[in-house]
Design a protein around this motif. Structure first.
Motif, PDB file in Angstrom:
ATOM      1  N   SER A 134      -7.411  -0.257   4.879  1.00  0.00           N
ATOM      2  CA  SER A 134      -6.250   0.159   4.458  1.00  0.00           C
ATOM      3  C   SER A 134      -5.467   0.894   5.394  1.00  0.00           C
ATOM      4  O   SER A 134      -4.083   0.681   5.209  1.00  0.00           O
TER       5      SER A 134
ATOM      6  N   TYR B  25      -1.719  -0.143   6.496  1.00  0.00           N
ATOM      7  CA  TYR B  25      -0.613   0.492   6.176  1.00  0.00           C
ATOM      8  C   TYR B  25       0.150   0.752   7.467  1.00  0.00           C
ATOM      9  O   TYR B  25       1.440   0.369   7.679  1.00  0.00           O
TER      10      TYR B  25
ATOM     11  N   SER C 223      -2.120  -6.764  -0.051  1.00  0.00           N
ATOM     12  CA  SER C 223      -3.045  -5.661  -0.145  1.00  0.00           C
ATOM     13  C   SER C 223      -4.159  -5.800  -0.592  1.00  0.00           C
ATOM     14  O   SER C 223      -5.060  -5.041  -0.648  1.00  0.00           O
TER      15      SER C 223
ATOM     16  N   LEU D  32       0.784  -1.125   0.006  1.00  0.00           N
ATOM     17  CA  LEU D  32       0.036   0.031  -0.103  1.00  0.00           C
ATOM     18  C   LEU D  32       0.772   1.142   0.094  1.00  0.00           C
ATOM     19  O   LEU D  32       1.937   1.335   0.614  1.00  0.00           O
TER      20      LEU D  32
ATOM     21  N   LEU E 121      -4.743   5.617   0.568  1.00  0.00           N
ATOM     22  CA  LEU E 121      -5.489   5.051   1.628  1.00  0.00           C
ATOM     23  C   LEU E 121      -6.823   5.664   1.554  1.00  0.00           C
ATOM     24  O   LEU E 121      -6.638   6.775   1.359  1.00  0.00           O
TER      25      LEU E 121
END
Length: 335
Positions: A33, A37, A53, A23, A28
């Protein structure tokens, strides 16, 4: 410690597709996400982190037989995987030697397939909670309510800014009560000038308090870039919860930016009381326009406390680094 000496850990989360590349912060736009991250970064202090991801790419975990486990940042990701792709789940369960874990907001009486859960809410020593954990089938660990302090900080301006969080995905939404309350404050001579913004299906927009408000059903697919959200959180002095939250990632991020949280209550706060702890600066208000107006007025008058609020939160355990420490110290990490 050299990464070659660290145990391998796969962190799975981000998007509902088949991508595998790591990512990037500029893309994001969701709870999964953001969690993936920042947890990947924080866990790299303890593990050799490998990131998958895309939801539909988790089968790639089979390429890493030495990994101690897979940690899903999709809510109850492995239970959802079994429902959506039972053959892929069966292959992982049979052929992957490590443990399967998921981040989750809360544990229900549902029977899950994970070996471990990491929860935002702290554990409760009640009979009901013990039964829920027994029924879930997973070991449950407290991860914590986390934000990224390097991105969450106040930017002070000359005009007070109020932000209304996005509406509910389904069910009761109380944005209209806030709009009515803010309109009433425009006529209050004690209240200084302020601006209000909201997150809707068209992104982040300034609220025109002189115009009619039309309720809209918030579209889960109407994503907003996380960096854009942080830009508004950093300037907002007041962050308004518009619906019942299971975790409230935006709320803790805004609080670390120095915002005061307005938390409606209809007998129970819209954010779990276990998360509403000192030194968090928040105001509980009955779920009606009059009570919300009173809470908003006081928050607007108290904007000078923003830096104090952030410094208090920085001294707490509300960070991804602390969440990673809790994960690393759990028995999930022992292959």
């Amino acid at each position: 410690m050299n990464s070659q000496n660290k145990p391998q850990l796969i962190v799975w989360g981000g998007f509902w597709n088949n991508r595998t590349d790591p990512l990037r912060i500029e893309e994001l736009n969701s709870h999964a996400s953001v969690t993936c991250y920042f947890l990947s970064q924080a866990l790299s202090e303890h593990f050799d982190v490998l990131q998958i991801s895309g939801f539909d790419s988790v089968e790639a975990a089979l390429d890493y037989p030495n990994a101690i486990g897979v940690l899903s940042c999709f809510q109850a990701g492995f239970t959802r995987l079994k429902e959506r792709s039972p053959n892929v789940f069966s292959k992982l369960r049979t052929a992957f030697p490590g443990q399967l874990a998921s981040v989750i907001d809360f544990v229900s009486f549902r029977r899950y397939v994970e070996d471990h859960f990491f929860t935002v809410l702290p554990p409760v020593a009640s009979f009901k909670e013990k039964i829920k954990r027994f029924c879930s089938g997973a070991r449950v660990h407290h991860m914590g309510w986390s934000a990224a302090p390097e991105y969450c900080y106040p930017e002070l301006g000359t005009t007070t800014t109020v932000f209304l969080d996005h509406g509910n995905y389904g069910g009761a939404d109380f944005t209209s009560l806030y709009v009515g309350a803010l309109r009433g404050l425009l006529l209050d001579p004690e209240v200084p000038k302020f601006k209000a913004f909201f997150q809707g299906n068209n992104g982040i927009e300034e609220l025109e308090l002189g115009s009619n408000w039309f309720n809209e059903t918030y579209d889960r697919a109407a994503k907003v870039c996380w960096l854009d959200l942080l830009a508004i959180y950093r300037i907002c002095a007041v962050f308004c919860i518009t619906h019942r939250e299971s975790a409230g990632l935006g709320a803790i991020e805004a609080a670390m930016c120095g915002s005061k949280l307005i938390v409606p209550s209809d007998g129970a706060p819209f954010i779990n009381e276990l998360l509403l702890r000192e030194p968090l600066d928040y105001s509980l208000a009955d779920c009606n326009e009059t009570s919300l107006r009173t809470a908003l007025k006081q928050a607007i008058l108290d904007v000078d406390e923003r830096r104090v609020q952030r410094h208090r939160l920085l001294a707490t355990s509300n960070s991804w680094a602390e969440a990673a420490k809790r994960i690393a110290s759990s028995d999930f990490t022992h292959k």
